[in-house]
Structure formats: structure tokens, C-alpha cells
Design a protein around this motif. Sequence first.
Motif, PDB file in Angstrom:
ATOM      1  N   GLN A 276       0.824  -1.197   0.000  1.00 54.19           N
ATOM      2  CA  GLN A 276       0.000   0.000   0.000  1.00 54.19           C
ATOM      3  C   GLN A 276       0.865   1.257   0.000  1.00 54.19           C
ATOM      4  O   GLN A 276       0.593   2.208  -0.740  1.00 54.19           O
ATOM      5  CB  GLN A 276      -0.930  -0.013   1.213  1.00 54.19           C
ATOM      6  N   GLU A 277       1.909   1.251   0.820  1.00 55.45           N
ATOM      7  CA  GLU A 277       2.807   2.409   0.864  1.00 55.45           C
ATOM      8  C   GLU A 277       3.507   2.608  -0.476  1.00 55.45           C
ATOM      9  O   GLU A 277       3.673   3.747  -0.936  1.00 55.45           O
ATOM     10  CB  GLU A 277       3.835   2.229   1.974  1.00 55.45           C
ATOM     11  N   GLY A 278       3.920   1.500  -1.094  1.00 57.00           N
ATOM     12  CA  GLY A 278       4.574   1.609  -2.392  1.00 57.00           C
ATOM     13  C   GLY A 278       3.659   2.154  -3.469  1.00 57.00           C
ATOM     14  O   GLY A 278       4.078   2.954  -4.318  1.00 57.00           O
ATOM     15  N   LEU A 279       2.395   1.765  -3.439  1.00 58.89           N
ATOM     16  CA  LEU A 279       1.456   2.213  -4.461  1.00 58.89           C
ATOM     17  C   LEU A 279       0.984   3.636  -4.226  1.00 58.89           C
ATOM     18  O   LEU A 279       0.593   4.332  -5.174  1.00 58.89           O
ATOM     19  CB  LEU A 279       0.252   1.259  -4.507  1.00 58.89           C
ATOM     20  N   ILE A 282       2.432   6.410  -6.356  1.00 62.19           N
ATOM     21  CA  ILE A 282       2.179   6.408  -7.801  1.00 62.19           C
ATOM     22  C   ILE A 282       0.865   7.130  -8.061  1.00 62.19           C
ATOM     23  O   ILE A 282      -0.209   6.628  -7.688  1.00 62.19           O
ATOM     24  CB  ILE A 282       2.126   4.961  -8.345  1.00 62.19           C
ATOM     25  N   PRO A 283       0.901   8.320  -8.673  1.00 57.41           N
ATOM     26  CA  PRO A 283      -0.325   9.123  -8.830  1.00 57.41           C
ATOM     27  C   PRO A 283      -1.438   8.412  -9.588  1.00 57.41           C
ATOM     28  O   PRO A 283      -2.624   8.665  -9.337  1.00 57.41           O
ATOM     29  CB  PRO A 283       0.162  10.355  -9.596  1.00 57.41           C
ATOM     30  N   GLU A 284      -1.076   7.540 -10.513  1.00 55.65           N
ATOM     31  CA  GLU A 284      -2.086   6.884 -11.343  1.00 55.65           C
ATOM     32  C   GLU A 284      -2.864   5.800 -10.603  1.00 55.65           C
ATOM     33  O   GLU A 284      -3.848   5.270 -11.111  1.00 55.65           O
ATOM     34  CB  GLU A 284      -1.430   6.271 -12.581  1.00 55.65           C
ATOM     35  N   VAL A 285      -2.439   5.429  -9.400  1.00 59.71           N
ATOM     36  CA  VAL A 285      -3.081   4.373  -8.620  1.00 59.71           C
ATOM     37  C   VAL A 285      -4.099   4.984  -7.670  1.00 59.71           C
ATOM     38  O   VAL A 285      -3.790   5.936  -6.944  1.00 59.71           O
ATOM     39  CB  VAL A 285      -2.035   3.566  -7.813  1.00 59.71           C
ATOM     40  N   GLY A 286      -5.294   4.432  -7.676  1.00 62.92           N
ATOM     41  CA  GLY A 286      -6.317   4.866  -6.729  1.00 62.92           C
ATOM     42  C   GLY A 286      -6.600   3.773  -5.718  1.00 62.92           C
ATOM     43  O   GLY A 286      -7.162   2.736  -6.071  1.00 62.92           O
ATOM     44  N   LEU A 287      -6.176   3.960  -4.479  1.00 59.26           N
ATOM     45  CA  LEU A 287      -6.411   2.963  -3.438  1.00 59.26           C
ATOM     46  C   LEU A 287      -7.874   3.016  -3.014  1.00 59.26           C
ATOM     47  O   LEU A 287      -8.463   4.091  -2.877  1.00 59.26           O
ATOM     48  CB  LEU A 287      -5.501   3.214  -2.250  1.00 59.26           C
ATOM     49  N   LEU A 288      -8.452   1.839  -2.771  1.00 55.53           N
ATOM     50  CA  LEU A 288      -9.877   1.738  -2.474  1.00 55.53           C
ATOM     51  C   LEU A 288     -10.107   1.053  -1.134  1.00 55.53           C
ATOM     52  O   LEU A 288      -9.583  -0.029  -0.885  1.00 55.53           O
ATOM     53  CB  LEU A 288     -10.590   0.932  -3.575  1.00 55.53           C
ATOM     54  N   GLY A 289     -10.891   1.663  -0.270  1.00 55.45           N
ATOM     55  CA  GLY A 289     -11.326   1.034   0.965  1.00 55.45           C
ATOM     56  C   GLY A 289     -10.212   0.827   1.971  1.00 55.45           C
ATOM     57  O   GLY A 289      -9.063   1.235   1.787  1.00 55.45           O
TER      58      GLY A 289
END
Length: 350
Positions: A276-279, A282-289
Motif C-alpha cells: 500500500q505504501e509503495g502504491l 504512484i499518482p495513477e493508482v487509486g487505493l480503495l477502501g
Amino acid sequence: MSGTSPTARIFSSDNTAGASPEVVEAVTRAAAGQTQPYGADSITADVRRRMSEIFERDVDVLLVSTGSAANALSLAALTPPWGSVLCHRDSHINNDECGAPEFYTAGAKLVPLGGDDAKIDPGELRAAVRHKAGDVHSVEPSVVSLTQATETGAVYTRDEIHTLGSIAEDAGLRLHMDGARFAGAVAALGSTPAELTWRAGVDLLSFGATKNGTMTADAIVVFDRSLTAELAFRTKRAGQLASKMRFHAAQLDAYLTDDLWLRNAGHANAMAARLQEGLKAIPEVGLLGAADANILFCRLPQQVIEGLLADGYVFYHDRWEPGVVRFVTSYATTEQDVDHLARAVGRHAA
């Protein structure tokens, strides 16, 4: 990606991991000599003793080979054929059991409820436990089933379980917990197993282990021991009473020894947090929930998904909606595995 093994690219499920060395060694030891069958052996007795210590009360334990069996048999013991099981719409029993709960309950109905992060909303539950209760033309609300950790990687806190358990108890319903990833929840919260189960009103726990280090062994942990006799007959009738039960027991005995179950789960959770920290960078990644345990949902551009698949990564995508993917870590996932994946996402995003 050179230098990584093929299995290092599998993030589809924690079921893809093998078995902890301690578990394998325990099975090998159990293969020597002879002992009584059908759970009348000393190793099975040891598992019950260990479970009683872990949960801080005398419990009964029925060993089964799958989580589906643990869930379906538990619900069958708690629900009449004309009853209903109140669960979250994203729960495993509602989406991924091929109708096993309905089959083993002889026709009880699953009633799906909503709530954020795949956790049942208390307000919806309050309404559902009273809906058509006592109406002979409708199914009778009979049991509430919680998934811990949830299918999205969130965990119910002790207070949340107590709230839902109180709603169920006040309405005369029983409480079941699908603990396929129960170890992950305990490791994430730091609460005791007792606080997250019977002290919050749970009657039966499907205690998952195969996702976290065993080979073929899960268990039903019985807090309300008046249910044990019925569960024993149901387990036999379902073909889940193994003649050489000591091999199931050996796996769980090793799994529970020296907190292996919590160490494995804690590592899996830590790897998901690292990913999660690695992602996040990255601006293009949208973390969910929420990602409290070892499951991480995110939204990725299509070219990133295609690039990862071309690299040989295995993960679930487009099952929920376009661009939404799920990454699952396990006790066998390494920091290198996670860092390679995060770099691969960044490379394809660029």
C-alpha cells in the motif's frame, strides 16, 4: 523482473501459498505409528486444549477440510430450514460458496445487507432482524454471519462486533463468524481472540487456517457447547469426519504452537501495508477502501493491468468493475516480492 521466482508474482489469493515448514514437519511426525481414528487421538485432544487456552474458555472443536464446510455446517446448526441468515452482500457465504449454506441448512435463505468495507451496517441489521419476524409467510430471521476479516480486507473491531452481537441477541438471533482470515484480524487489532468472539456474542466460529499456513485443515470452534452434539452428526453426514483425523489435527497443532498462526498473519498484513505504501507514491493508482489485513483493492489504468499480466503477474481484475484489481499477500510473500510489484506498477504507469 529477473531474479524473481514465478510464485513471487502471484497475488491473486493467499490460498496460493504452500504450507509452513512447521506444519509439514508435524504431518510427517503424525504419519509414524498407529493411533485411534475419527478424532479419538491425542493430537486432536491437544488441539482442543490449545484452542481452549487461546480463547480463554472451554471450547469444543470440530476439524474439517475446508472453510466452506465450516461455514455451511455452522449455519446449518444455527438456522432452521425456514430461517434466514443475515450477512453482508459481499460476504463469502453469499457470493462464493456455490449454495452450500442453502444446501446444508435444507433451504434457509441468505438475506444480504449493506455497509461500508463489507461490514454489516448496524442500522440495516436492526431493521432486518425484525423484518417479518413471526410471519409464517416469510423466512424467520435466525442468525447473523460476520466475515472477519472482510472480503475487502477490513476488520471488525471489538466494539463493532459487540454492537452487532447485541442487536442479534436482543432479537433472539444467533451469531456466526466466518473467520477464514481470523488470524489476520487478531494480528491487525491486537485484541484477544476471546474479545473478538464469544465475549462479543459469537456462538460459532469458522476458524480458517488454510489461507495462513496449513494444508487441508480448518475448524469449527464451538462456544455454545449445546450445539456440539448436533454439529458432530452434521459433520459426519457431510463427509467431514476424517478417519485419519490426526493429520488435520497435526496441522492445526503446529499452527497454534508458539503463535505461528499470529506470526504468519502479522507478516501477511505487513506485506499488504508495505505494498500500500509503495502504491501510494504512484499518482495513477487509486487505493480503495480499508486494507487492515492482507487484502488490497485499488484502481489501475488499463495499460498498467495489461503490463502486469504481460510480466506474468497473477491477480484478480475486472471482477468488480473495470480497472479495479485485488492484490492479496500471504505469510510467504517477501518484501522483495512486494517491492518488485510496486516498481512494476510504477513502470507501466509511466
